[in-house]
Enzyme design. Structure first.
Site, PDB file in Angstrom:
ATOM      1  N   THR A 133     -15.143  12.651 -11.279  1.00  0.00           N
ATOM      2  CA  THR A 133     -13.922  12.624 -10.478  1.00  0.00           C
ATOM      3  C   THR A 133     -13.088  13.878 -10.708  1.00  0.00           C
ATOM      4  O   THR A 133     -12.978  14.363 -11.847  1.00  0.00           O
ATOM      5  CB  THR A 133     -13.015  11.387 -10.723  1.00  0.00           C
ATOM      6  OG1 THR A 133     -11.746  11.622 -10.102  1.00  0.00           O
ATOM      7  CG2 THR A 133     -12.749  11.090 -12.173  1.00  0.00           C
ATOM      8  N   ASP A 135     -10.077  13.717 -10.525  1.00  0.00           N
ATOM      9  CA  ASP A 135      -8.823  13.200 -11.097  1.00  0.00           C
ATOM     10  C   ASP A 135      -8.821  13.198 -12.634  1.00  0.00           C
ATOM     11  O   ASP A 135      -7.762  13.075 -13.241  1.00  0.00           O
ATOM     12  CB  ASP A 135      -8.559  11.770 -10.606  1.00  0.00           C
ATOM     13  CG  ASP A 135      -8.325  11.706  -9.106  1.00  0.00           C
ATOM     14  OD1 ASP A 135      -8.025  12.756  -8.515  1.00  0.00           O
ATOM     15  OD2 ASP A 135      -8.453  10.606  -8.522  1.00  0.00           O
ATOM     16  N   GLY A 178      -4.549  13.477  -6.389  1.00  0.00           N
ATOM     17  CA  GLY A 178      -4.347  12.656  -7.582  1.00  0.00           C
ATOM     18  C   GLY A 178      -3.302  11.602  -7.283  1.00  0.00           C
ATOM     19  O   GLY A 178      -2.108  11.913  -7.235  1.00  0.00           O
TER      20      GLY A 178
HETATM   21  O1  F6P Z   1     -10.360  10.079  -6.493  1.00  0.00           O
HETATM   22  C1  F6P Z   1     -10.481  11.353  -5.992  1.00  0.00           C
HETATM   23  C2  F6P Z   1      -9.548  11.578  -4.847  1.00  0.00           C
HETATM   24  O2  F6P Z   1      -9.819  12.866  -4.375  1.00  0.00           O
HETATM   25  C3  F6P Z   1      -8.059  11.408  -5.141  1.00  0.00           C
HETATM   26  O3  F6P Z   1      -7.499  12.463  -5.856  1.00  0.00           O
HETATM   27  C4  F6P Z   1      -7.528  11.259  -3.764  1.00  0.00           C
HETATM   28  O4  F6P Z   1      -6.290  10.601  -3.781  1.00  0.00           O
HETATM   29  C5  F6P Z   1      -8.581  10.440  -3.072  1.00  0.00           C
HETATM   30  O5  F6P Z   1      -9.780  10.693  -3.778  1.00  0.00           O
HETATM   31  C6  F6P Z   1      -8.797  10.751  -1.618  1.00  0.00           C
HETATM   32  O6  F6P Z   1      -9.698   9.841  -1.105  1.00  0.00           O
HETATM   33  P1  F6P Z   1     -10.551   9.974   0.225  1.00  0.00           P
HETATM   34  O7  F6P Z   1     -11.797  10.700  -0.087  1.00  0.00           O
HETATM   35  O8  F6P Z   1     -10.846   8.560   0.593  1.00  0.00           O
HETATM   36  O9  F6P Z   1      -9.731  10.714   1.229  1.00  0.00           O
END
Ligand code: F6P
Length: 354
Positions: A133, A135, A178
Site C-alpha cells: 500500500t 499508505d 491517504g
Molecule cells: O489505499 C490506497 C489509496 O490510494 C488511498 O490512499 C486512497 O484514499 C484510496 O486508495 C483511493 O482508492 P481508489 O483506488 O478506490 O480510488
C-alpha cells in the site's frame, strides 16, 4: 505444490516486482511447483477465474507499474453476507480454492486484503500475505511496498509547485493520498519542504494554518505550500461521525477546497488547489521499492517452502520477517502524534495546524 497468487485492493508500484520475486524464488527452490494466477484479486477467487503461470510470466515485469494479474476492491464486510441460496463470497472462495487444487494462496494487498486473508486462513486455507500500500499503514511492518515510490512521486509534485508558487506569490494546497493514515503526506511534505502539513491523525485549526501563512508573508515569503492528506479534518470535524462530516462538507469528500477558500479569506492570499490523485499510484517502482519487493517476494517463496502459513511478510527493524495474520488483521498503523517525523517537522517550524 500448487500455489495461487492474487493482488487485491488499490494497486501500487511494486506489485509486479513482488510477483516476480515470488515466481523466481519458487521456481528456483521448489521442484514440481505450479503457479496459478488469480484474476482481479478476491473477485477472481470468488468467480473461479485463474490461469496457470509459467516462468516467462515472471520475467520483464520488475519495472512494470500496476499488476499483471489485475485487481479489485472487495469489501470485507460483504464477504460473509449470504445470497438467496445461502452462499457467501467466503463460501465461494473456499470452494474455488479447493477446485483450483491450491496448496496455498499468496495475497498481495493492504489492510482490507489482510482482513480477508486472515478470515480465509481461519477457515482452513493456507494463506501468506504480502504488505502492499502507498499508505504504509499495515500493522506490524515498518514499511509496505509501494510507499516509497509514492513518496517520490508526491515529493516531485510538491517540488514542482515551489517555482510556480514563488513566481505568482501564491499558496498552493496539494492534496496527497491517504484517507486514514498520513504517512505519505508527512514524508512527502517533509521531503518537499512544505510549510504546512495536515494529517488525518492530527485534527487542525484553519485559523492556525492561516496564521502560519500570514507569518510567512510578514517575513517576506510571499508563497507557501500546504500538503494536506485526503483524510485530514478540522478539530470540529474530528468530533463528528464520518457520515455527518461528509454531509457538512456538502458533497466534497475532502477538506481541500474549503481549506483553500478559507486560507484565501483569512490570510488574504491567492490560493490554488492541486490534486495529483492516482498519479501517486502509477508507473514504475522506485529502486528502493524494487529491492523491497524482491526481498518480500523471495521471502514469501521461502515461507511457502517451509509451509509456514497463516502469516504475512513484514519488515521489522531492517529484517524481513513475518507476523501472524490473526495478529495484524483489523489493526492500522497510523501516524503517532509525537513520532520522530512529526517532532522533526514541528522543530523546524512546519505548521501541523494544532
Ligand atoms: O489505499 C490506497 C489509496 O490510494 C488511498 O490512499 C486512497 O484514499 C484510496 O486508495 C483511493 O482508492 P481508489 O483506488 O478506490 O480510488
Amino acid at each position: 505444490m500448487k500455489v495461487g497468487i492474487l493482488t487485491s485492493g488499490g494497486d501500487c508500484p511494486g506489485l509486479n516486482a513482488v510477483i516476480r520475486g515470488i515466481g523466481k524464488s519458487l521456481f528456483e527452490n521448489i521442484k514440481n511447483i505450479e503457479l496459478i494466477g488469480i484474476a482481479d484479486g478476491y473477485g477472481g477467487l470468488i468467480r473461479g477465474e485463474c490461469r496457470k503461470m509459467d516462468k516467462s510470466d515472471f520475467t520483464g515485469i520488475l519495472t512494470l507499474g500496476g499488476t499483471i494479474l489485475g485487481t479489485s476492491r472487495q469489501p470485507f464486510k460483504l464477504m460473509t453476507v449470504e445470497d438467496e441460496n445461502s452462499v457467501s463470497r467466503l463460501d465461494l472462495m473456499k470452494q474455488n480454492y479447493k477446485k483450483m487444487g491450491l496448496d496455498c494462496l499468496l495475497t498481495l494487498g493492504g489492510a482490507g486484503t489482510h482482513k480477508t486473508a486472515a478470515l480465509l486462513s481461519a477457515e482452513g486455507c493456507n494463506v501468506i500475505g504480502l504488505p502492499k500500500t502507498i499508505d504504509n499503514d499495515i500493522w506490524g511492518t515498518d514499511v509496505t511496498f509501494g510507499f516509497h515510490t509514492a513518496v517520490d512521486i508526491a515529493t516531485e509534485c510538491i517540488d514542482r509547485l515551489h517555482s510556480t508558487a514563488a513566481s505568482h506569490g501564491r499558496t498552493m494546497i496539494v492534496e496527497i493520498m491517504g484517507n486514514k493514515a498520513g504517512w505519505l503526506t508527512l514524508y512527502s511534505g517533509l521531503a518537499g519542504g512544505a510549510d504546512v502539513i495536515l494529517l488525518p491523525e492530527i485534527p487542525f485549526s484553519i485559523d492556525k494554518v492561516a496564521k502560519a501563512i500570514e507569518k510567512r508573508a510578514d517575513a517576506g515569503k510571499a508563497f507557501s505550500i500546504v500538503a494536506v492528506a485526503e483524510g485530514a479534518m478540522t478539530k470540529e470535524e474530528s468530533k463528528m461521525k464520518k457520515k455527518e462530516r461528509l454531509e457538512k462538507r456538502g458533497g466534497e469528500t475532502t477538506i481541500t477546497n474549503r481549506l483553500a477558500k478559507e486560507i484565501a479569506e483569512k490570510a488574504r492570499v491567492e490560493t490554488r488547489v492541486v490534486v495529483p490523485g492516482h498519479i501517486q499510484r502509477g508507473g514504475s517502482p522506485s529502486a528502493y521499492d524494487r529491492v523491497l519487493s524482491t526481498e518480500f517476494g523471495s521471502f514469501a517463496g521461502k515461507l511457502v517452502k517451509e509451509e509456514k502459513f497463516g502469516v504475512t511478510v513484514a519488515m521489522v527493524k531492517g529484517e524481513v520477517t513475518y507476523n501472524a495474520l490473526a495478529d495484524i488483521a483489523g489493526k492500522a498503523k497510523l501516524v503517532p502524534d509525537d513520532c520522530q517525523e512529526v517532532r522533526t517537522a514541528e522543530s523546524i517550524g512546519i505548521c501541523l495546524g494544532r
